[in-house]
Design a protein around this motif. Structure first.
Motif, PDB file in Angstrom:
ATOM      1  N   ALA A  15       0.829  -1.212   0.000  1.00 37.05           N
ATOM      2  CA  ALA A  15       0.000   0.000   0.000  1.00 37.05           C
ATOM      3  C   ALA A  15       0.863   1.262   0.000  1.00 37.05           C
ATOM      4  N   PHE A  16       1.871   1.276   0.856  1.00 34.84           N
ATOM      5  CA  PHE A  16       2.760   2.443   0.878  1.00 34.84           C
ATOM      6  C   PHE A  16       3.544   2.577  -0.424  1.00 34.84           C
ATOM      7  N   GLY A  17       3.934   1.463  -1.020  1.00 36.97           N
ATOM      8  CA  GLY A  17       4.615   1.513  -2.316  1.00 36.97           C
ATOM      9  C   GLY A  17       3.718   2.091  -3.392  1.00 36.97           C
ATOM     10  N   ALA A  18       2.454   1.679  -3.399  1.00 32.66           N
ATOM     11  CA  ALA A  18       1.504   2.206  -4.380  1.00 32.66           C
ATOM     12  C   ALA A  18       1.266   3.695  -4.166  1.00 32.66           C
ATOM     13  N   ILE A  19       1.150   4.111  -2.923  1.00 33.79           N
ATOM     14  CA  ILE A  19       0.960   5.539  -2.620  1.00 33.79           C
ATOM     15  C   ILE A  19       2.176   6.338  -3.071  1.00 33.79           C
ATOM     16  N   THR A  20       3.355   5.815  -2.819  1.00 35.67           N
ATOM     17  CA  THR A  20       4.586   6.499  -3.232  1.00 35.67           C
ATOM     18  C   THR A  20       4.662   6.605  -4.754  1.00 35.67           C
ATOM     19  N   LEU A  21       4.326   5.538  -5.446  1.00 35.96           N
ATOM     20  CA  LEU A  21       4.335   5.548  -6.913  1.00 35.96           C
ATOM     21  C   LEU A  21       3.345   6.579  -7.446  1.00 35.96           C
ATOM     22  N   PHE A  22       2.143   6.598  -6.891  1.00 36.55           N
ATOM     23  CA  PHE A  22       1.139   7.568  -7.310  1.00 36.55           C
ATOM     24  C   PHE A  22       1.626   8.993  -7.059  1.00 36.55           C
ATOM     25  N   ALA A  24       4.697  10.111  -6.832  1.00 38.35           N
ATOM     26  CA  ALA A  24       5.803  10.445  -7.733  1.00 38.35           C
ATOM     27  C   ALA A  24       5.283  10.763  -9.135  1.00 38.35           C
ATOM     28  N   ARG A  25       4.336   9.978  -9.616  1.00 40.00           N
ATOM     29  CA  ARG A  25       3.765  10.242 -10.947  1.00 40.00           C
ATOM     30  C   ARG A  25       2.999  11.551 -10.966  1.00 40.00           C
ATOM     31  N   PHE A  26       2.263  11.825  -9.911  1.00 38.60           N
ATOM     32  CA  PHE A  26       1.521  13.076  -9.824  1.00 38.60           C
ATOM     33  C   PHE A  26       2.480  14.266  -9.814  1.00 38.60           C
ATOM     34  N   TYR A  27       3.542  14.152  -9.038  1.00 38.58           N
ATOM     35  CA  TYR A  27       4.541  15.219  -8.960  1.00 38.58           C
ATOM     36  C   TYR A  27       5.170  15.470 -10.332  1.00 38.58           C
ATOM     37  N   ARG A  28       5.525  14.406 -11.023  1.00 36.74           N
ATOM     38  CA  ARG A  28       6.153  14.553 -12.346  1.00 36.74           C
ATOM     39  C   ARG A  28       5.174  15.176 -13.345  1.00 36.74           C
ATOM     40  N   SER A  29       3.911  14.771 -13.298  1.00 36.93           N
ATOM     41  CA  SER A  29       2.940  15.341 -14.231  1.00 36.93           C
ATOM     42  C   SER A  29       2.734  16.830 -13.948  1.00 36.93           C
TER      43      SER A  29
END
Length: 140
Positions: A15-22, A24-29
């Protein structure tokens, strides 16, 4: 008891990995969006012949999208318009080193060399512009 604990830890980790991935992608976008916004402002400033504002806007665009060669090229062109020739030359040479067959970069470098009465460099860059790659097959 121990296998249940491991499963709970695994689920929490996923769950924490998925939140971190989300995140990071949001930040990059968001970075890409901000870069595009500043790039558009720079284009508008250049169209209004406000090269000083265009330079600052393109610098801001590069802050958010530092690896975008189109942004670096437009910054170099704005720097030329603002008469910051040395800095523009530096950006153009870096772009040329990354892609020596880029005709637009070669043309800009040729124009700078010609303005400085450096005929051998101007000729070399003009040849690079003529025989290089133009975007979408267009010649300027």
């Amino acid at each position: 008891m121990r296998p249940l604990f491991l499963v709970v830890v695994l689920v929490i980790s996923i769950a924490f990995g998925a939140i971190t991935l989300f995140a990071a992608r949001f930040y990059r976008s968001r970075q890409v969006q901000f870069g595009a916004m500043w790039y558009g402002r720079g284009e508008a400033a250049l169209a209004a012949a406000d090269s000083g504002a265009a330079v600052q806007d393109f610098r801001n665009a590069l802050y958010y999208s530092h690896d975008n060669p189109a942004y670096r090229l437009r910054l170099a062109e704005a720097l030329i318009a603002a008469r910051h020739i040395r800095e523009a030359h530096s950006y153009l040479v870096t772009l040329w080193q990354d892609e020596p067959s880029n005709s637009i970069v070669n043309l800009q470098l040729a124009r700078l060399a010609a303005a400085q009465a450096n005929a051998p460099a101007a000729l070399r860059y003009y040849h690079g512009a003529i025989y290089g790659l133009w975007p979408d097959g267009d010649a300027a």
